[in-house]
Design a protein around this motif. Structure first.
Motif, mmCIF file in Angstrom:
data_model
loop_
_atom_site.group_PDB
_atom_site.id
_atom_site.type_symbol
_atom_site.label_atom_id
_atom_site.label_comp_id
_atom_site.label_asym_id
_atom_site.label_seq_id
_atom_site.Cartn_x
_atom_site.Cartn_y
_atom_site.Cartn_z
ATOM 1 N N UNK A 220 39.786 18.846 21.894
ATOM 2 C CA UNK A 220 39.282 18.306 20.634
ATOM 3 C C UNK A 220 37.760 18.390 20.544
ATOM 4 N N UNK A 221 37.067 17.813 21.518
ATOM 5 C CA UNK A 221 35.602 17.811 21.461
ATOM 6 C C UNK A 221 34.967 18.658 22.557
ATOM 7 N N UNK A 222 35.780 19.255 23.432
ATOM 8 C CA UNK A 222 35.221 19.924 24.613
ATOM 9 C C UNK A 222 34.987 21.419 24.436
ATOM 10 N N UNK A 223 35.083 21.926 23.220
ATOM 11 C CA UNK A 223 34.734 23.324 23.004
ATOM 12 C C UNK A 223 33.248 23.518 23.326
ATOM 13 N N UNK A 224 32.880 24.509 24.124
ATOM 14 C CA UNK A 224 31.483 24.691 24.519
ATOM 15 C C UNK A 224 30.527 24.801 23.335
ATOM 16 N N UNK A 225 30.941 25.491 22.273
ATOM 17 C CA UNK A 225 30.069 25.609 21.100
ATOM 18 C C UNK A 225 29.842 24.251 20.445
ATOM 19 N N UNK A 226 30.879 23.428 20.409
ATOM 20 C CA UNK A 226 30.741 22.088 19.843
ATOM 21 C C UNK A 226 29.774 21.249 20.673
ATOM 22 N N UNK A 227 29.902 21.317 21.991
ATOM 23 C CA UNK A 227 29.036 20.515 22.852
ATOM 24 C C UNK A 227 27.596 21.014 22.797
ATOM 25 N N UNK A 228 27.401 22.322 22.724
ATOM 26 C CA UNK A 228 26.039 22.837 22.582
ATOM 27 C C UNK A 228 25.434 22.406 21.242
ATOM 28 N N UNK A 229 26.282 22.319 20.219
ATOM 29 C CA UNK A 229 25.792 21.838 18.924
ATOM 30 C C UNK A 229 25.349 20.380 19.017
ATOM 31 N N UNK A 230 26.085 19.570 19.781
ATOM 32 C CA UNK A 230 25.661 18.183 20.021
ATOM 33 C C UNK A 230 24.284 18.173 20.678
ATOM 34 N N UNK A 231 24.122 18.991 21.698
ATOM 35 C CA UNK A 231 22.848 19.045 22.421
ATOM 36 C C UNK A 231 21.705 19.457 21.498
ATOM 37 N N UNK A 232 21.952 20.412 20.630
ATOM 38 C CA UNK A 232 20.902 20.874 19.723
ATOM 39 C C UNK A 232 20.525 19.799 18.705
ATOM 40 N N UNK A 233 21.499 18.993 18.302
ATOM 41 C CA UNK A 233 21.204 17.876 17.398
ATOM 42 C C UNK A 233 20.307 16.860 18.079
#
Length: 291
Positions: A220-233
């Motif tokens: 659900x939330x562990x897609x690498x692109x999703x997590x990198x997007x969190x980091x960029x935010x």
């Protein structure tokens, strides 16, 4: 599943304040005096001016909801419907107990010595604390007047409800950035990501300390692109001093069942320690202080 208002600016509805016929009880409001002997119109007026709130429960905890030993107060009511919520019994404001702000402030005063000894304080959580902004504002202002460290635990979705006067009395914000991809965020919460980013930008501009919380849900939330997007935010927010990766768990399943709500993550397994460590390393690679 219960419907909610659709506007981020919408305040609580009158029906949210009405007492339920029955509700699940956890730690509850033991030790606090409930204000149950007033008419509905009086209750609504007191909630609007912040002298009365709808409280799910409270507890004393250490090193969980901020630094030191803290009195954490869980307010009832939340506009999000997170698929992994472990407190679905806080969804509706009407399911809380009516507690006066002065009653909670008296309880906080009692623990001032403990807070000083442990570098602790009070944390307002939920549900969503900013569903009751006038009440929260009165509590953090009163706590600060007593020299108590103050913290809000929030999704940031209703960040526009926190005016500058409230934030001037807030020492720390635990900000849930549940996903970095707007579509994933909508899938997780039923709401939009943008208000959380706007609130985070505002906290950064004011220099208020922030701890980020991210729940790691396999598939659900562990897609690498999703997590990198969190980091960029989060990366531009220089006021962030801590980044917590919280592994998904199934401890709220029984509550969903008891409330007759559909729990869509029943078959999802918690992430392995190895997977959790890998995700923490990903966020560390962005320079965050990760736990």
């Amino acid at each position: 599943m219960t419907s909610v208002t659709t506007s981020t600016q919408a305040g609580p509805r009158d029906q949210d304040f009405l007492a339920p016929g029955a509700r699940l009880r956890g730690a509850g409001t033991g030790g606090l005096v409930e204000l149950t002997d007033i008419e509905r119109s009086q209750r609504l007026a007191k909630m609007r001016d912040g002298s009365l709130g709808s409280i799910h429960s409270w507890e004393l905890v250490t090193a969980v909801d901020g630094p030191g030993t803290r009195m954490t107060v869980f307010l009832a009511g939340c506009p999000l419907r997170c698929l992994y919520c472990h407190n679905p019994d806080t969804f509706l404001m009407k399911d809380g107990e009516p507690i006066e702000a002065d009653e909670l402030l008296r309880r906080m005063r009692r623990y001032r010595g403990l807070f000083r000894a442990t570098n602790g304080g009070i944390t307002l959580s939920g549900g969503e604390v900013l569903m009751q902004p006038a009440f929260a504002k009165r509590l953090v202002k009163g706590a600060k007047a007593m020299g108590i460290h103050t913290c809000l635990d929030t999704s940031g979705y209703l960040g526009a409800h926190a005016d500058d006067e409230m934030l001037d009395n807030v020492d720390l914000v635990l900000l849930d950035v549940k996903s970095g991809d707007p579509q994933t965020y909508k899938q997780v919460t039923g709401r939009e990501l943008a208000p959380t980013i706007e609130f985070g930008n505002r906290l950064a501009a004011k220099g208020i300390e922030v701890w980020i919380r991210f729940v790691l849900v396999p598939g659900l939330t562990d897609d690498p692109d999703n997590m990198r997007a969190v980091a960029e935010i989060v990366k531009p927010w220089k006021n962030v001093t801590r980044f917590e990766v919280l592994p998904f768990h199934q401890m709220g399943t029984d509550k969903w069942d008891a409330l007759g709500l559909e729990y869509k993550l029943r078959d999802v397994k918690p992430p392995s320690p190895e997977h959790t460590d890998e995700v923490r390393q990903l966020f560390r690679s962005y320079g965050f202080n990760v736990f």
